[in-house]
Design an enzyme around this catalytic site. Structure first.
Site, PDB file in Angstrom:
ATOM      1  N   GLY A 187     -47.852 -32.045 -34.217  1.00 39.13           N
ATOM      2  CA  GLY A 187     -48.419 -31.955 -32.872  1.00 39.13           C
ATOM      3  C   GLY A 187     -48.636 -30.500 -32.499  1.00 39.13           C
ATOM      4  O   GLY A 187     -47.667 -29.760 -32.324  1.00 39.13           O
ATOM      5  N   ASP A 208     -45.222 -35.788 -32.377  1.00 33.24           N
ATOM      6  CA  ASP A 208     -44.648 -35.037 -31.256  1.00 33.24           C
ATOM      7  C   ASP A 208     -45.683 -34.689 -30.192  1.00 33.24           C
ATOM      8  O   ASP A 208     -46.555 -33.849 -30.411  1.00 33.24           O
ATOM      9  CB  ASP A 208     -44.010 -33.751 -31.812  1.00 33.24           C
ATOM     10  CG  ASP A 208     -43.438 -32.883 -30.701  1.00 33.24           C
ATOM     11  OD1 ASP A 208     -43.218 -33.386 -29.585  1.00 33.24           O
ATOM     12  OD2 ASP A 208     -43.208 -31.681 -30.964  1.00 33.24           O
ATOM     13  N   GLY A 248     -41.547 -35.735 -24.407  1.00 32.54           N
ATOM     14  CA  GLY A 248     -40.990 -34.778 -23.457  1.00 32.54           C
ATOM     15  C   GLY A 248     -41.243 -35.240 -22.037  1.00 32.54           C
ATOM     16  O   GLY A 248     -40.337 -35.738 -21.351  1.00 32.54           O
ATOM     17  N   SER A 249     -42.493 -35.124 -21.583  1.00 27.37           N
ATOM     18  CA  SER A 249     -42.768 -35.411 -20.169  1.00 27.37           C
ATOM     19  C   SER A 249     -42.407 -36.840 -19.773  1.00 27.37           C
ATOM     20  O   SER A 249     -42.070 -37.084 -18.617  1.00 27.37           O
ATOM     21  CB  SER A 249     -44.218 -35.100 -19.808  1.00 27.37           C
ATOM     22  OG  SER A 249     -45.054 -35.189 -20.903  1.00 27.37           O
ATOM     23  N   GLY A 255     -48.028 -35.725 -26.378  1.00 29.95           N
ATOM     24  CA  GLY A 255     -49.293 -36.354 -26.011  1.00 29.95           C
ATOM     25  C   GLY A 255     -49.190 -37.806 -25.580  1.00 29.95           C
ATOM     26  O   GLY A 255     -50.209 -38.424 -25.284  1.00 29.95           O
ATOM     27  N   ASP A 270     -38.046 -25.225 -35.215  1.00 26.76           N
ATOM     28  CA  ASP A 270     -39.166 -25.667 -34.399  1.00 26.76           C
ATOM     29  C   ASP A 270     -39.865 -24.454 -33.820  1.00 26.76           C
ATOM     30  O   ASP A 270     -39.307 -23.764 -32.981  1.00 26.76           O
ATOM     31  CB  ASP A 270     -38.581 -26.546 -33.278  1.00 26.76           C
ATOM     32  CG  ASP A 270     -39.636 -27.034 -32.336  1.00 26.76           C
ATOM     33  OD1 ASP A 270     -40.812 -27.053 -32.716  1.00 26.76           O
ATOM     34  OD2 ASP A 270     -39.275 -27.383 -31.198  1.00 26.76           O
ATOM     35  N   CYS A 284     -48.068 -28.210 -22.113  1.00 27.30           N
ATOM     36  CA  CYS A 284     -48.537 -27.276 -23.131  1.00 27.30           C
ATOM     37  C   CYS A 284     -49.952 -26.803 -22.838  1.00 27.30           C
ATOM     38  O   CYS A 284     -50.805 -27.586 -22.450  1.00 27.30           O
ATOM     39  CB  CYS A 284     -48.473 -28.041 -24.437  1.00 27.30           C
ATOM     40  SG  CYS A 284     -49.437 -27.358 -25.734  1.00 27.30           S
ATOM     41  N   ALA A 344     -42.887 -22.856 -24.026  1.00 24.69           N
ATOM     42  CA  ALA A 344     -43.571 -21.570 -24.174  1.00 24.69           C
ATOM     43  C   ALA A 344     -44.155 -21.127 -22.836  1.00 24.69           C
ATOM     44  O   ALA A 344     -45.045 -20.287 -22.788  1.00 24.69           O
ATOM     45  CB  ALA A 344     -44.662 -21.683 -25.230  1.00 24.69           C
ATOM     46  N   ARG A 365     -41.066 -27.997 -17.706  1.00 20.67           N
ATOM     47  CA  ARG A 365     -41.802 -26.801 -18.111  1.00 20.67           C
ATOM     48  C   ARG A 365     -41.925 -26.759 -19.626  1.00 20.67           C
ATOM     49  O   ARG A 365     -41.022 -27.168 -20.353  1.00 20.67           O
ATOM     50  CB  ARG A 365     -41.128 -25.541 -17.578  1.00 20.67           C
ATOM     51  CG  ARG A 365     -39.738 -25.337 -18.109  1.00 20.67           C
ATOM     52  CD  ARG A 365     -39.085 -24.158 -17.440  1.00 20.67           C
ATOM     53  NE  ARG A 365     -37.832 -23.822 -18.060  1.00 20.67           N
ATOM     54  CZ  ARG A 365     -37.024 -22.882 -17.615  1.00 20.67           C
ATOM     55  NH1 ARG A 365     -37.329 -22.196 -16.536  1.00 20.67           N
ATOM     56  NH2 ARG A 365     -35.899 -22.605 -18.238  1.00 20.67           N
TER      57      ARG A 365
HETATM   58  P1  XMP Z   1     -45.012 -34.505 -24.196  1.00 19.93           P
HETATM   59  O1  XMP Z   1     -46.485 -34.796 -24.158  1.00 19.93           O
HETATM   60  O2  XMP Z   1     -44.226 -35.696 -24.570  1.00 19.93           O
HETATM   61  O3  XMP Z   1     -44.847 -33.446 -25.385  1.00 19.93           O
HETATM   62  O4  XMP Z   1     -44.528 -33.830 -22.963  1.00 19.93           O
HETATM   63  C1  XMP Z   1     -43.621 -32.883 -25.750  1.00 19.93           C
HETATM   64  C2  XMP Z   1     -43.860 -31.788 -26.763  1.00 19.93           C
HETATM   65  O5  XMP Z   1     -44.650 -30.732 -26.224  1.00 19.93           O
HETATM   66  C3  XMP Z   1     -44.428 -29.557 -26.999  1.00 19.93           C
HETATM   67  N1  XMP Z   1     -44.203 -28.419 -26.108  1.00 19.93           N
HETATM   68  C4  XMP Z   1     -45.013 -27.354 -25.986  1.00 19.93           C
HETATM   69  N2  XMP Z   1     -46.135 -27.041 -26.649  1.00 19.93           N
HETATM   70  N3  XMP Z   1     -46.304 -25.040 -25.384  1.00 19.93           N
HETATM   71  C5  XMP Z   1     -46.761 -25.858 -26.372  1.00 19.93           C
HETATM   72  O6  XMP Z   1     -47.782 -25.535 -27.013  1.00 19.93           O
HETATM   73  C6  XMP Z   1     -45.178 -25.293 -24.672  1.00 19.93           C
HETATM   74  O7  XMP Z   1     -44.787 -24.551 -23.782  1.00 19.93           O
HETATM   75  C7  XMP Z   1     -44.494 -26.519 -25.011  1.00 19.93           C
HETATM   76  N4  XMP Z   1     -43.345 -27.083 -24.552  1.00 19.93           N
HETATM   77  C8  XMP Z   1     -43.195 -28.238 -25.245  1.00 19.93           C
HETATM   78  C9  XMP Z   1     -43.225 -29.806 -27.864  1.00 19.93           C
HETATM   79  O8  XMP Z   1     -43.688 -30.044 -29.180  1.00 19.93           O
HETATM   80  C10 XMP Z   1     -42.629 -31.060 -27.222  1.00 19.93           C
HETATM   81  O9  XMP Z   1     -41.843 -31.817 -28.107  1.00 19.93           O
END
Ligand code: XMP
Length: 507
Positions: A317, A357, A380-381, A359, A267, A324, A418, A415
């Site tokens: 995604g 993945d 994630g969130s 959004g 990933d 992000c 990245a 967080r």
């Molecule tokens: P959600 O919207 O569900 O998305 O919070 C989770 C996904 O966000 C990605 N992710 C990141 N993408 N910088 C990015 O460009 C980051 O710091 C970062 N952290 C997470 C990742 O694909 C995750 O599954």
């Protein structure tokens, strides 16, 4: 019926024109005549393929982020029918902490415990108690040096007895007084035997009396209560882990595979890259056809690139994630609905799955992600701030808008992987010089999210809402609704005006 149906290329091109530049909030779906008597999650089939060979009964995946998925989250996700991917947010060279998390999941829920915690007959009762405390189990199998079964020691055997001077052999129930089963056994047969003989534990041994495993009544009961759980062939919960594409990733993969991980994820932020090309080739050369997800991409070319290099699932995604900032800092990315349709068209006809993945900000978007192209959805969130997400709760002062009163509200941190803090934690800060840290272009941020209840409740709500979507869509299952949508997308798709969007989603 767990595979995404093939999509007609002409229809896909039409839909792609319709969704270019769009994401979830740009659409709403037109209700159809419902065929369901009840929107009952227990009977509506939501099964999908996480990857070529792994089936999920619920299309939900928790993201490999260090503020989202560690063992407690992965356990809940698998128990509820989805899966969790343990992040690799541990420092390079620190493979053991991630391996430990995977090990915890694999041991949590078993049909048969292949490698039960054990103790030797000559150990002291204090030593046995300490193993129980560390492992969190209330009974230990007693074995000799060649794993021959000698007996069973439970917490009850040690209760109310002075421990000094006593050894395990003095208190265990010896093997000749145990009910023992020769060879393997199915969960159903084990349950019948345990009921008949009125025992709570059933050790399995081979013809030499060597321990092969242990069945416990507690695990059998839990299995029945969780009919959708994602399990491997031995009845253990399934779990995934992310390994990255450089540094220690192959060594990490080897250790994780040894511990029983079910699927690995290579990933990186930009998966359509030379770094990924090298990583996939090296992974396949060393680990053969071990189940592998690769990402992230957001274009047809990117999806084809991963498909051709042997990924079993493609994670889609670039930039939609809640934590992000890629699109802001680089001006690159693809609106998520466009990305899903493009990548679905590229993967159609193959047996490689698509994981949508990022959004998802409201439950309805899960349904959309699963229609536009996702076999499953990674979040994630949505799971941040739950009891199962890692991190401490901090109390923050919040001013109530109505009364202007200040109250303390519990928060947890989410967080981006990245974000500067996440990167800094992964680096060995003592060794990294300051300039090196400052040179890092962060593509993620840190936000506080209010602490809320269990992720289990959230998943169950998501599933209920998904079943309602299926009912509104006029289908009896997820697979059927996908078929219906892709046969005639115009029947469903409504592009919203700005005011319609406000009417739909702003409250
Ligand atoms: P959600 O919207 O569900 O998305 O919070 C989770 C996904 O966000 C990605 N992710 C990141 N993408 N910088 C990015 O460009 C980051 O710091 C970062 N952290 C997470 C990742 O694909 C995750 O599954």
């Amino acid at each position: 019926m767990d595979r995404f149906p093939p999509v007609d290329p002409a229809v896909a091109s039409r839909v792609l024109n319709e969704v270019r530049g769009c994401t979830f909030d740009d659409f709403i779906f037109s209700p159809q005549s419902s065929v369901l008597e009840r929107r009952d999650p227990a009977v509506i089939d939501l099964s999908c393929r996480l990857s070529r060979r792994i089936v999920l009964k619920r299309p939900v995946v928790s993201a490999n982020m260090d503020t989202v998925t560690r063992a407690p989250m992965a356990i809940v996700q698998a128990e509820e029918g989805g899966i969790g991917i343990i992040d690799r947010g541990f420092r390079p060279g620190e493979i053991e902490p991630q391996v430990r998390e995977v090990g915890i999941v694999k041991r949590t829920q078993h049909g048969v415990i292949a490698d039960p915690f054990n103790v030797s007959a000559s150990a002291t009762l204090d030593e046995a108690a300490s193993i129980m405390r560390r492992s969190g189990v209330g009974s230990l199998v007693v074995v000799d040096g060649s794993r021959r079964l000698l007996g069973l020691l439970t917490e009850r055997d040690m209760r109310f007895v002075p421990r000094e001077g006593l050894r395990v052999a003095d208190r265990m129930t010896p093997v000749d007084r145990l009910v023992v089963h020769p060879g393997p056994i199915t969960p159903d047969a084990a349950q019948r035997l345990m009921a008949e003989r009125k025992v709570k534990k059933l050790p399995l041994v081979d013809e030499e009396g060597i321990l092969m495993g242990l069945v416990t009544a507690r695990d059998l009961l839990r299995q029945r209560r969780l009919p959708f759980a994602t399990r491997d062939a031995q009845g253990r919960l399934r779990v995934g882990a992310a390994i990255g594409a450089t540094g220690d990733y192959l060594e990490r993969a080897a250790e994780l595979i040894r511990t029983g991980v079910d699927v690995l994820v290579i990933d990186i932020a930009h998966g359509h890259s030379i770094v990924m090309d090298r990583a996939l080739a090296a992974f396949r050369a060393r680990f053969g056809d071990f189940e592998l997800i690769a990402g992230n991409v957001a274009t047809a070319d990117g999806a084809t690139f991963l498909l051709e290099r042997g990924a079993d699932a493609v994670k889609v995604g670039i930039g939609p994630g809640g934590g992000c900032t890629t699109r802001m800092t680089t001006s690159f990315g693809v609106p998520q609905v466009q990305a899903l349709v493009e990548c679905r068209r590229a993967l159609s006809g193959s047996d490689v799955s698509l994981i949508a993945d990022g959004g998802v900000k409201r439950h309805g978007a899960i349904f959309m992600a699963l229609m536009f192209g996702g076999d499953s959805v990674m979040l994630g969130s949505a799971f941040a701030g739950t009891e199962e997400s890692p991190g401490e709760i901090v109390q923050k002062s919040v001013v109530l808008p109505e009364s202007q009163k200040t109250v303390k509200v519990p928060f947890k941190v989410l967080r981006g992987m990245a974000s500067l803090t996440a990167i800094r934690d992964r680096l060995d800060v003592e060794d990294a010089d300051k300039v090196e840290l400052e040179a890092i272009g962060a593509e993620g941020m840190e936000i506080s999210v209010p602490a809320r209840g269990s992720a289990r409740t959230i998943v169950r709500d998501m599933i209920k809402h998904l079943c309602s979507s299926i009912s509104y869509g006029g289908a009896g299952s997820l697979a059927e609704l996908r078929e219906m949508f892709w046969k005639d997308p115009d029947r469903y798709l409504i592009r919203q005006s700005e005011s319609a969007r406000r009417e739909s989603y702003e409250r």
